[in-house]
Scaffold this motif. Structure first.
Motif, short mmCIF file in Angstrom:
data_model
loop_
_atom_site.label_atom_id
_atom_site.label_comp_id
_atom_site.label_asym_id
_atom_site.label_seq_id
_atom_site.Cartn_x
_atom_site.Cartn_y
_atom_site.Cartn_z
N UNK A 264 -23.71 5.64 75.92
CA UNK A 264 -24.33 5.49 76.86
C UNK A 264 -24.13 6.36 78.32
N UNK A 265 -23.16 6.19 78.99
CA UNK A 265 -23.00 6.98 80.29
C UNK A 265 -21.84 7.71 80.38
N UNK A 266 -21.53 8.22 79.04
CA UNK A 266 -20.27 9.03 78.92
C UNK A 266 -20.15 10.27 79.80
N UNK A 267 -18.89 10.50 80.31
CA UNK A 267 -18.78 11.79 80.99
C UNK A 267 -18.18 13.02 80.27
N UNK A 268 -17.33 12.54 79.23
CA UNK A 268 -16.67 13.47 78.20
C UNK A 268 -16.90 12.97 76.96
N UNK A 269 -16.67 13.87 76.08
CA UNK A 269 -16.79 13.54 74.61
C UNK A 269 -16.03 12.45 73.93
N UNK A 270 -14.63 11.92 74.71
CA UNK A 270 -13.96 11.01 74.31
C UNK A 270 -14.41 9.85 74.67
N UNK A 271 -15.65 9.77 75.37
CA UNK A 271 -16.23 8.41 75.48
C UNK A 271 -17.33 8.32 74.95
N UNK A 272 -17.58 9.06 73.72
CA UNK A 272 -18.67 8.92 72.98
C UNK A 272 -17.90 8.41 71.44
N UNK A 273 -18.79 8.19 70.43
CA UNK A 273 -18.31 7.65 69.04
C UNK A 273 -19.38 7.79 68.26
N UNK A 274 -19.07 7.82 66.87
CA UNK A 274 -19.80 7.87 65.67
C UNK A 274 -19.90 6.25 65.42
N UNK A 275 -20.92 5.68 65.87
CA UNK A 275 -21.03 4.08 65.27
C UNK A 275 -21.13 3.74 63.97
N UNK A 276 -21.35 4.80 63.26
CA UNK A 276 -21.72 4.55 61.73
C UNK A 276 -20.53 4.75 60.96
N UNK A 277 -19.43 5.22 61.64
CA UNK A 277 -18.23 5.48 61.00
C UNK A 277 -17.75 4.14 59.96
N UNK A 278 -17.54 4.37 58.87
CA UNK A 278 -16.77 3.12 57.99
C UNK A 278 -15.40 3.63 57.61
N UNK A 279 -14.22 3.20 57.68
CA UNK A 279 -13.15 3.83 56.88
C UNK A 279 -13.32 3.59 55.57
N UNK A 280 -12.97 4.60 54.70
CA UNK A 280 -12.96 4.72 53.28
C UNK A 280 -11.52 4.34 52.88
N UNK A 281 -10.87 4.23 53.71
CA UNK A 281 -9.22 3.98 53.39
C UNK A 281 -8.95 2.74 52.86
N UNK A 282 -7.71 2.72 52.15
CA UNK A 282 -7.47 1.43 51.27
C UNK A 282 -6.87 0.56 52.34
#
Length: 112
Positions: free
Chosen positions: A94-112
């Motif tokens: 939403x109101x991010x000021x730098x990239x660290x305040x953003x995320x890929x909400x679709x991310x799903x960990x494929x790790x065991x």
């Protein structure tokens, strides 16, 4: 290419909830959850309100629902050879000021 939606209205590349870049980079090399990812292509909108005329600095570039996604989040189940293969992804922050305040909400960990 995934259908890319973006809620980061403070990003200069956001045009009506789509990105006007042909390709973005999702960071999060050691991410195990969405909050540990980021849109490394984020650039803060310059001057004025982030919401005031979202089209004023787009220089005529048309935004598209489709963008290539170079994904550094190697543990994501949608990551194949550092490319996103999800059908749809959502970048949030939403109101991010730098990239660290953003995320890929679709991310799903494929790790065991």
């Amino acid at each position: 290419m995934p259908d890319l939606r973006c809620t980061v209205q403070t990003c200069t590349h956001n045009q009506n909830y789509y990105c006007n870049l042909d390709s973005i980079v999702v960071g999060g090399n050691s991410a195990k959850k969405a909050a540990e990812t980021s849109c490394d292509s984020f650039e803060a909108r310059k001057g004025g309100s982030a919401y005031a005329d979202a089209y004023s600095n787009m220089e005529g570039k048309e935004a598209s629902a489709k963008s290539s996604v170079d994904c550094k989040a190697t543990e994501c189940m949608y990551n194949k050879a550092c490319q996103c293969h999800a059908g749809k992804i959502s970048v949030e922050g939403g109101n991010a000021c730098h990239c660290g305040e953003t995320e890929c909400a679709t991310f799903k960990c494929g790790c065991a």
